[in-house]
Design a protein around this motif. Sequence first.
Motif, PDB file in Angstrom:
ATOM      1  N   HIS A 187       2.049  -9.496   7.610  1.00  0.00           N
ATOM      2  CA  HIS A 187       3.220  -8.738   8.207  1.00  0.00           C
ATOM      3  C   HIS A 187       4.536  -9.546   8.511  1.00  0.00           C
ATOM      4  CE1 HIS A 187       5.469  -5.704  10.551  1.00  0.00           C
ATOM      5  NE2 HIS A 187       5.175  -6.419  11.728  1.00  0.00           N
ATOM      6  N   GLN A 188       4.047 -10.792   9.172  1.00  0.00           N
ATOM      7  CA  GLN A 188       4.927 -11.649   9.566  1.00  0.00           C
ATOM      8  C   GLN A 188       5.584 -12.351   8.198  1.00  0.00           C
ATOM      9  OE1 GLN A 188       6.396 -12.032  12.313  1.00  0.00           O
ATOM     10  NE2 GLN A 188       4.872 -10.552  13.220  1.00  0.00           N
ATOM     11  N   ARG A 189       4.887 -12.672   7.388  1.00  0.00           N
ATOM     12  CA  ARG A 189       5.491 -13.338   6.144  1.00  0.00           C
ATOM     13  C   ARG A 189       6.398 -12.281   5.506  1.00  0.00           C
ATOM     14  NH1 ARG A 189       0.688 -16.015   2.448  1.00  0.00           N
ATOM     15  NH2 ARG A 189      -0.656 -16.009   4.200  1.00  0.00           N
ATOM     16  N   LEU A 190       6.175 -11.079   5.356  1.00  0.00           N
ATOM     17  CA  LEU A 190       7.088 -10.133   4.933  1.00  0.00           C
ATOM     18  C   LEU A 190       8.308  -9.776   5.520  1.00  0.00           C
ATOM     19  CD1 LEU A 190       4.481  -7.516   3.416  1.00  0.00           C
ATOM     20  CD2 LEU A 190       5.608  -9.342   2.168  1.00  0.00           C
ATOM     21  N   ILE A 191       8.174 -10.029   6.818  1.00  0.00           N
ATOM     22  CA  ILE A 191       9.395  -9.920   7.768  1.00  0.00           C
ATOM     23  C   ILE A 191      10.367 -11.049   7.344  1.00  0.00           C
ATOM     24  CG2 ILE A 191      10.193 -10.308  10.017  1.00  0.00           C
ATOM     25  CD1 ILE A 191       7.743  -8.560  10.956  1.00  0.00           C
ATOM     26  N   ALA A 192       9.817 -12.417   7.154  1.00  0.00           N
ATOM     27  CA  ALA A 192      10.478 -13.673   7.196  1.00  0.00           C
ATOM     28  C   ALA A 192      10.907 -13.499   5.670  1.00  0.00           C
ATOM     29  CB  ALA A 192       9.510 -14.772   7.230  1.00  0.00           C
ATOM     30  N   GLY A 193      10.178 -13.129   4.641  1.00  0.00           N
ATOM     31  CA  GLY A 193      10.628 -13.065   3.134  1.00  0.00           C
ATOM     32  C   GLY A 193       9.338 -13.789   2.498  1.00  0.00           C
ATOM     33  N   GLY A 194       8.599 -12.683   1.820  1.00  0.00           N
ATOM     34  CA  GLY A 194       7.557 -12.925   0.752  1.00  0.00           C
ATOM     35  C   GLY A 194       7.630 -12.123  -0.261  1.00  0.00           C
ATOM     36  N   ALA A 195       6.620 -12.137  -1.095  1.00  0.00           N
ATOM     37  CA  ALA A 195       6.508 -11.364  -2.239  1.00  0.00           C
ATOM     38  C   ALA A 195       5.194 -10.688  -2.225  1.00  0.00           C
ATOM     39  CB  ALA A 195       6.288 -12.531  -3.383  1.00  0.00           C
ATOM     40  N   ALA A 196       5.355  -9.345  -2.559  1.00  0.00           N
ATOM     41  CA  ALA A 196       4.255  -8.438  -2.704  1.00  0.00           C
ATOM     42  C   ALA A 196       4.183  -7.660  -4.064  1.00  0.00           C
ATOM     43  CB  ALA A 196       4.253  -7.368  -1.450  1.00  0.00           C
ATOM     44  N   ALA A 197       3.014  -7.196  -4.424  1.00  0.00           N
ATOM     45  CA  ALA A 197       2.995  -6.457  -5.576  1.00  0.00           C
ATOM     46  C   ALA A 197       2.239  -5.258  -5.398  1.00  0.00           C
ATOM     47  CB  ALA A 197       2.172  -7.284  -6.773  1.00  0.00           C
ATOM     48  N   GLU A 198       2.301  -4.329  -6.246  1.00  0.00           N
ATOM     49  CA  GLU A 198       1.344  -3.022  -6.130  1.00  0.00           C
ATOM     50  C   GLU A 198       0.812  -2.714  -7.633  1.00  0.00           C
ATOM     51  OE1 GLU A 198       0.955   1.624  -4.593  1.00  0.00           O
ATOM     52  OE2 GLU A 198       3.266   0.733  -4.977  1.00  0.00           O
ATOM     53  N   ILE A 199      -0.564  -2.643  -7.391  1.00  0.00           N
ATOM     54  CA  ILE A 199      -1.046  -2.196  -8.725  1.00  0.00           C
ATOM     55  C   ILE A 199      -1.130  -0.650  -8.842  1.00  0.00           C
ATOM     56  CG2 ILE A 199      -3.340  -2.752 -10.326  1.00  0.00           C
ATOM     57  CD1 ILE A 199      -1.523  -5.314  -9.723  1.00  0.00           C
ATOM     58  N   GLY A 200      -0.986  -0.274 -10.108  1.00  0.00           N
ATOM     59  CA  GLY A 200      -1.080   1.158 -10.023  1.00  0.00           C
ATOM     60  C   GLY A 200       0.002   1.883  -9.181  1.00  0.00           C
ATOM     61  N   CYS A 201       1.338   1.551  -9.297  1.00  0.00           N
ATOM     62  CA  CYS A 201       2.284   1.843  -8.352  1.00  0.00           C
ATOM     63  C   CYS A 201       2.976   3.112  -8.566  1.00  0.00           C
ATOM     64  CB  CYS A 201       3.519   1.037  -8.489  1.00  0.00           C
ATOM     65  SG  CYS A 201       4.226   0.788 -10.127  1.00  0.00           S
ATOM     66  N   GLY A 202       2.486   3.734  -9.832  1.00  0.00           N
ATOM     67  CA  GLY A 202       3.046   5.364 -10.030  1.00  0.00           C
ATOM     68  C   GLY A 202       4.442   5.190 -10.026  1.00  0.00           C
ATOM     69  N   ALA A 203       4.965   6.217  -9.483  1.00  0.00           N
ATOM     70  CA  ALA A 203       6.359   6.555  -9.525  1.00  0.00           C
ATOM     71  C   ALA A 203       7.226   5.763  -8.185  1.00  0.00           C
ATOM     72  CB  ALA A 203       6.643   7.826  -9.517  1.00  0.00           C
ATOM     73  N   GLY A 204       6.411   4.790  -7.660  1.00  0.00           N
ATOM     74  CA  GLY A 204       7.169   4.006  -6.553  1.00  0.00           C
ATOM     75  C   GLY A 204       7.074   4.619  -5.310  1.00  0.00           C
ATOM     76  N   GLN A 205       6.054   5.822  -5.058  1.00  0.00           N
ATOM     77  CA  GLN A 205       6.158   6.449  -3.854  1.00  0.00           C
ATOM     78  C   GLN A 205       5.798   5.715  -2.591  1.00  0.00           C
ATOM     79  OE1 GLN A 205       4.615   7.474  -6.557  1.00  0.00           O
ATOM     80  NE2 GLN A 205       2.351   7.783  -6.378  1.00  0.00           N
ATOM     81  N   CYS A 206       4.960   4.519  -2.865  1.00  0.00           N
ATOM     82  CA  CYS A 206       4.598   3.596  -1.816  1.00  0.00           C
ATOM     83  C   CYS A 206       5.603   2.516  -1.755  1.00  0.00           C
ATOM     84  CB  CYS A 206       3.131   3.066  -2.038  1.00  0.00           C
ATOM     85  SG  CYS A 206       2.665   1.786  -0.859  1.00  0.00           S
ATOM     86  N   LEU A 207       5.862   1.753  -2.949  1.00  0.00           N
ATOM     87  CA  LEU A 207       6.324   0.359  -2.865  1.00  0.00           C
ATOM     88  C   LEU A 207       7.838   0.438  -2.365  1.00  0.00           C
ATOM     89  CD1 LEU A 207       5.532  -2.299  -3.639  1.00  0.00           C
ATOM     90  CD2 LEU A 207       6.757  -2.145  -5.891  1.00  0.00           C
ATOM     91  N   ILE A 208       8.565   1.539  -2.755  1.00  0.00           N
ATOM     92  CA  ILE A 208       9.854   1.825  -2.452  1.00  0.00           C
ATOM     93  C   ILE A 208      10.212   1.860  -0.923  1.00  0.00           C
ATOM     94  CG2 ILE A 208      12.017   3.225  -2.620  1.00  0.00           C
ATOM     95  CD1 ILE A 208      11.201   3.662  -5.467  1.00  0.00           C
ATOM     96  N   PRO A 209       9.440   2.719  -0.246  1.00  0.00           N
ATOM     97  CA  PRO A 209       9.650   2.690   1.348  1.00  0.00           C
ATOM     98  C   PRO A 209       9.039   1.446   2.013  1.00  0.00           C
ATOM     99  CG  PRO A 209       7.842   4.248   0.517  1.00  0.00           C
ATOM    100  CD  PRO A 209       8.520   3.853  -0.679  1.00  0.00           C
ATOM    101  N   VAL A 210       8.012   0.733   1.211  1.00  0.00           N
ATOM    102  CA  VAL A 210       7.601  -0.553   2.057  1.00  0.00           C
ATOM    103  C   VAL A 210       8.677  -1.536   1.752  1.00  0.00           C
ATOM    104  CG1 VAL A 210       6.004  -2.338   1.791  1.00  0.00           C
ATOM    105  CG2 VAL A 210       5.289  -0.060   1.641  1.00  0.00           C
ATOM    106  N   ALA A 211       9.455  -1.402   0.690  1.00  0.00           N
ATOM    107  CA  ALA A 211      10.574  -2.589   0.473  1.00  0.00           C
ATOM    108  C   ALA A 211      11.536  -2.260   1.496  1.00  0.00           C
ATOM    109  CB  ALA A 211      10.939  -2.394  -1.011  1.00  0.00           C
ATOM    110  N   SER A 212      11.815  -1.117   1.764  1.00  0.00           N
ATOM    111  CA  SER A 212      13.048  -0.585   2.449  1.00  0.00           C
ATOM    112  C   SER A 212      12.670  -1.269   4.129  1.00  0.00           C
ATOM    113  CB  SER A 212      13.132   0.941   2.726  1.00  0.00           C
ATOM    114  OG  SER A 212      13.624   1.480   1.427  1.00  0.00           O
TER     115      SER A 212
END
Length: 356
Positions: A170-195
């Motif tokens: 959590h702290q790494r992503l706040i500071a600036g990290g890199a994350a991936a989603e496997i089987g991301c579909g239409a972005g229903q998870c990754l887009i709100p997480v990125a926001s």
Amino acid sequence: MDKIVPDRKKTAALTRQVGVDFGAALTVALAYIGDRLGIFRAMANGTPMTSQQLAERTRLNERYLREWAATMAASGYLDYDPADGAFRLNPEQAMVLAHEHNTFFMGGAFQYAVACYRQLAKLIDSFEHGGGVPFTDFGVDIVEAIERLFHAGYETWVAQEWIPAVPDIHQRLIAGGAAAEIGCGAGQCLIPVASSYPNSRFFGYDMDQTSIDRAVAKAAQAGVAGRVVFERIAAEELPFAGRFDLVMAFNCIHDMARPRQVLAAIHRIVKPDGAVLWSEARASDRLEENLNSQGRTMYASSTMHCMTVSLAQGGEGLGSVIGEAKARTLAEEAGFSSFDKLPVKNPFHQIFLLRA
């Protein structure tokens, strides 16, 4: 050998249950029509309407609406007042049937079921000859259905509860990290997480081009396209090693043709000090503990979609019912040194934390 005489009460009870299920199967199809034609949305403000008034508002045929509304009222999906012959969507029904952006909404379930109904001839052939029904055969409806089933939950839980339950990530992503989603579909998870983590970069991978195209368009609409990349590629073919602070795989490992290779690839692409969040449906490893309404839904959706799309690729056909013990075994086989179940309560998901 003595002839076994069926218990008449048990026989009658099962007959009644089949009758209930028969009605439910038809109701799902009609509720799909109500969802697709916007009938539920037209009733979302709770105003009581006769079938004629509903016809005027929706510009649909009154006679069909009258019979449709009667079905929905008998199913508990609408309220009916015999005094004025009016139908009404009460606030709770509206949450489930009309308002998309909440975790109770189930319109995607009707869409998912009907997409599966359309594949019955191919599924029968698979029962007879093996193989399966490819994901692409289900069409855009299944992509949209999955998106609608999961997006509100992911928007509510992933960045607010699941990732914060792993404080270092959590702290790494706040500071600036890199994350991936496997089987991301239409972005229903990754887009709100990125926001939720504006200093980090995100990468989504999926094998379905329709899903990827939808995800790219949604990322642009959400204003995160500069930090979110979507790519059509199989997880086991990703050409990285030790790249991501966090890898997510939500309700997709069981669909994969080669889930063990996918988990091994996830182990390869996550940083040595990174983490993996993997979710599956809430279920036991033991069939006898899943003999309930939720288990019925999981095994049925597995047979009609999750398992068959894997088998269609010559895959393992793992099936969508994966308990904690099975998940732990798969993680250990993939090389993960640590496996825990996150202590977060969720009505639908169990979330596993894996460390390389």
